[in-house]
Design an enzyme around this catalytic site. Structure first.
Site, PDB file in Angstrom:
ATOM      1  N   ASP A 181      -1.980  -3.877   4.269  1.00 53.46           N
ATOM      2  CA  ASP A 181      -3.398  -3.942   3.921  1.00 53.46           C
ATOM      3  C   ASP A 181      -3.640  -5.096   2.942  1.00 53.46           C
ATOM      4  O   ASP A 181      -2.889  -5.277   1.975  1.00 53.46           O
ATOM      5  CB  ASP A 181      -3.792  -2.609   3.285  1.00 53.46           C
ATOM      6  CG  ASP A 181      -5.242  -2.547   2.890  1.00 53.46           C
ATOM      7  OD1 ASP A 181      -6.083  -2.342   3.769  1.00 53.46           O
ATOM      8  OD2 ASP A 181      -5.529  -2.693   1.682  1.00 53.46           O
ATOM      9  N   GLU A 237      -2.657  -7.990   7.442  1.00 53.18           N
ATOM     10  CA  GLU A 237      -4.102  -8.141   7.469  1.00 53.18           C
ATOM     11  C   GLU A 237      -4.367  -9.370   6.596  1.00 53.18           C
ATOM     12  O   GLU A 237      -4.229  -9.289   5.368  1.00 53.18           O
ATOM     13  CB  GLU A 237      -4.786  -6.903   6.895  1.00 53.18           C
ATOM     14  CG  GLU A 237      -6.299  -7.009   6.919  1.00 53.18           C
ATOM     15  CD  GLU A 237      -6.975  -5.833   6.226  1.00 53.18           C
ATOM     16  OE1 GLU A 237      -8.013  -5.385   6.742  1.00 53.18           O
ATOM     17  OE2 GLU A 237      -6.480  -5.376   5.175  1.00 53.18           O
TER      18      GLU A 237
END
Length: 503
Positions: free
Chosen positions: A128, A188
């Protein structure tokens, strides 16, 4: 899972249900083994960019942060602080960057990854807001690698051997392209604020969620007339996004191609909504946050110019983009049956019937499921769609709709919205060559087919147009319709895709 668990992955495996100490651990290991036995890899979403302690947000005392764990232990080690060692840099939107450049803080990341990989058996990780792990700043102080943190506490530097993303590469073996042991690493590649959008900037060994693929192809479908659409960009997306990944020594499969994902609209809603609607009542809302750049369109339904047929056509075309392009496709659960959240684009907080997957489908949803299932099976059956290295000029040839090879003049003309290409299957270990045509215009375009391989003709696998809506939009192998050979013309409706194979 990570320093701040976004969601608890909890599964009860029929292979092992153990009460008492160690039960959940054994259950998780049994679950992973069950997936492996079925030929399915297990990836974990990890959040190493922030913790649950948040920031200094108290209205009564905005200079003081809450202390739960790491701050009470060693605030300056575990968080990236400004030069006064009191306030926090924040590129995560949650209050404080985890101090990923500090070796001690990095140890927690590395030890966590090792545990989940070596003890629990997972095959890889999705990181993330991964640019925070490439941050070369350290508490705002002068560092030779990051003088004064010039980007306000964020200084992504993939060339610095001491950033966390490079330490992870040193500490773990990345799975080779041909398969085998090792981890799959997925970034990401964006965070919040500063110099945080780093798509294409990660080093070899990392794959990245390709937000440019999503945005440019949504624009091609939904923003014609509102934005300048580049057919050259579309072609680059279809062939693996070499502009982003080739120079760093990576391969097409390092591009994770998505049209939608959990952060944002569902596939159905990309083509059924004019933007987001997060303030609706339970069970579809309310939710906060969510991007304002959705590049979505209801295909004219609200204006009275579009129909549900148009929305399904657009969804079929969008799914075909991600499944027929070079790279690694990523789809959101529920897209296979046109799941809708009624335009909520950030439904992370809704534990409701509206946000649960279901198998109580309408006929149209069942038909789309057939399309999705057969499309995925087609990708798996054709290695020409899954190149391990970049396509050569002899393997992929691009065509204008009139059948002539696309020239530089055609590529550079932003008034062109249709392109076709062939993939030389036998050169890539495929029994069939493939022809794909995309008509981005709102009206019909006639494509003139190039010559298929000697002794073969072109057969239609799918046409995403409205006329072909139904249970067999995508045919099963052996049921392809004969279209013809070189010079055959094919009228393709607006905003649609055609897939042919040679046989």
């Amino acid at each position: 899972m990570g320093l701040h668990d976004r969601g608890l992955l909890r599964a009860r495996s029929p292979l092992c249900v153990q009460q008492g100490s160690g039960g959940p651990t054994a259950e998780f290991q049994a679950m992973v083994q069950a997936f492996h036995n079925a030929g399915i890899k297990v990836y974990m979403d990890v959040v190493y960019n922030h913790t649950a302690e948040g920031g200094s947000w108290s209205s009564s005392d905005p200079s003081t942060a809450t202390i739960y764990s790491w701050r009470g232990l060693d605030n300056a080690t575990y968080y990236e602080l400004t030069s006064g060692n009191q306030y926090f840099y924040d590129n995560t939107g949650t209050g404080a960057n985890y101090n990923t450049y500090n070796t001690v803080a990095q140890n927690l990341i590395v030890d966590s990854l090792a545990y989940w990989a070596n003890t629990m058996g997972v095959d890889g990780f999705r990181f993330d807001l991964a640019p925070v792990l490439g941050n070369s700043c350290l508490n705002g102080a002068y560092q030779s690698a990051a003088p004064n943190c010039p980007n306000g506490g964020f200084n992504f530097d993939a060339a610095d051997p001491n950033v966390a993303i490079n330490r992870i590469l040193r500490e773990f073996t990345v799975r080779p392209a041909a398969g085998g042991s090792g981890l799959d690493l997925f970034a990401e590649p964006w965070a919040i604020g500063g110099n945080s959008y780093q798509l294409g900037g990660f080093p070899a060994g990392w794959s990245e969620w390709n937000g440019a693929f999503r945005d440019s192809l949504r624009q091609a479908q939904n923003e014609l007339g509102s934005m300048t659409i580049s057919i050259g960009q579309d072609a680059n997306d279809f062939s693996g996004s070499s502009n982003l990944f080739q120079a760093s020594g990576r391969s097409p499969w390092n591009s994770i191609n998505l049209m939608d994902v959990h952060d944002g609209l569902t596939l159905n809603d990309v083509y059924a909504c004019n933007g987001s609607n997060n303030n609706q009542a339970w069970p579809y809302g309310p939710s906060d946050g969510g991007t304002s750049s959705n590049y979505s369109w209801d295909q004219g339904m609200s204006a009275g110019t579009g129909t549900a047929f148009d929305q399904r056509r657009a969804a079929r075309t969008g799914m075909a983009f991600e499944m027929l392009s070079a790279g690694t496709p990523l789809m959101q659960g529920g897209d296979e049956y046109l799941r809708s959240l009624r335009c909520n684009n950030n439904a992370y907080n809704l534990d409701s019937t509206a946000n649960w997957l279901t198998n109580g489908w309408t006929t149209d949803q069942s038909n789309f499921y057939n399309f999705a299932q057969r499309l995925i099976a087609f990708r798996r059956a054709h290695p020409a769609l899954r190149p391990a290295t970049w396509y050569s000029s002899s393997q992929v040839v691009w065509y204008q709709p009139n059948g002539s090879v696309a020239t530089s003049g055609y590529w550079s003309n932003t008034s062109n919205y249709a392109i076709a290409y062939t993939i030389n299957g036998p050169s890539l270990g495929d029994a069939n060559s493939i022809y794909i045509a995309y008509n981005g215009w709102s009206g019909s375009v006639t494509f003139t087919l190039p010559a298929p391989p000697s002794g073969t003709q072109w057969y239609r696998v799918t046409d995403t147009c409205n006329w072909n809506d139904g249970a067999n939009t995508f045919v099963t192998p052996g049921n392809e319709a004969l279209i013809g050979g070189a010079g055959t013309t094919y009228g393709q409706c607006g905003q649609s895709l055609l897939l042919l194979i040679s046989k």
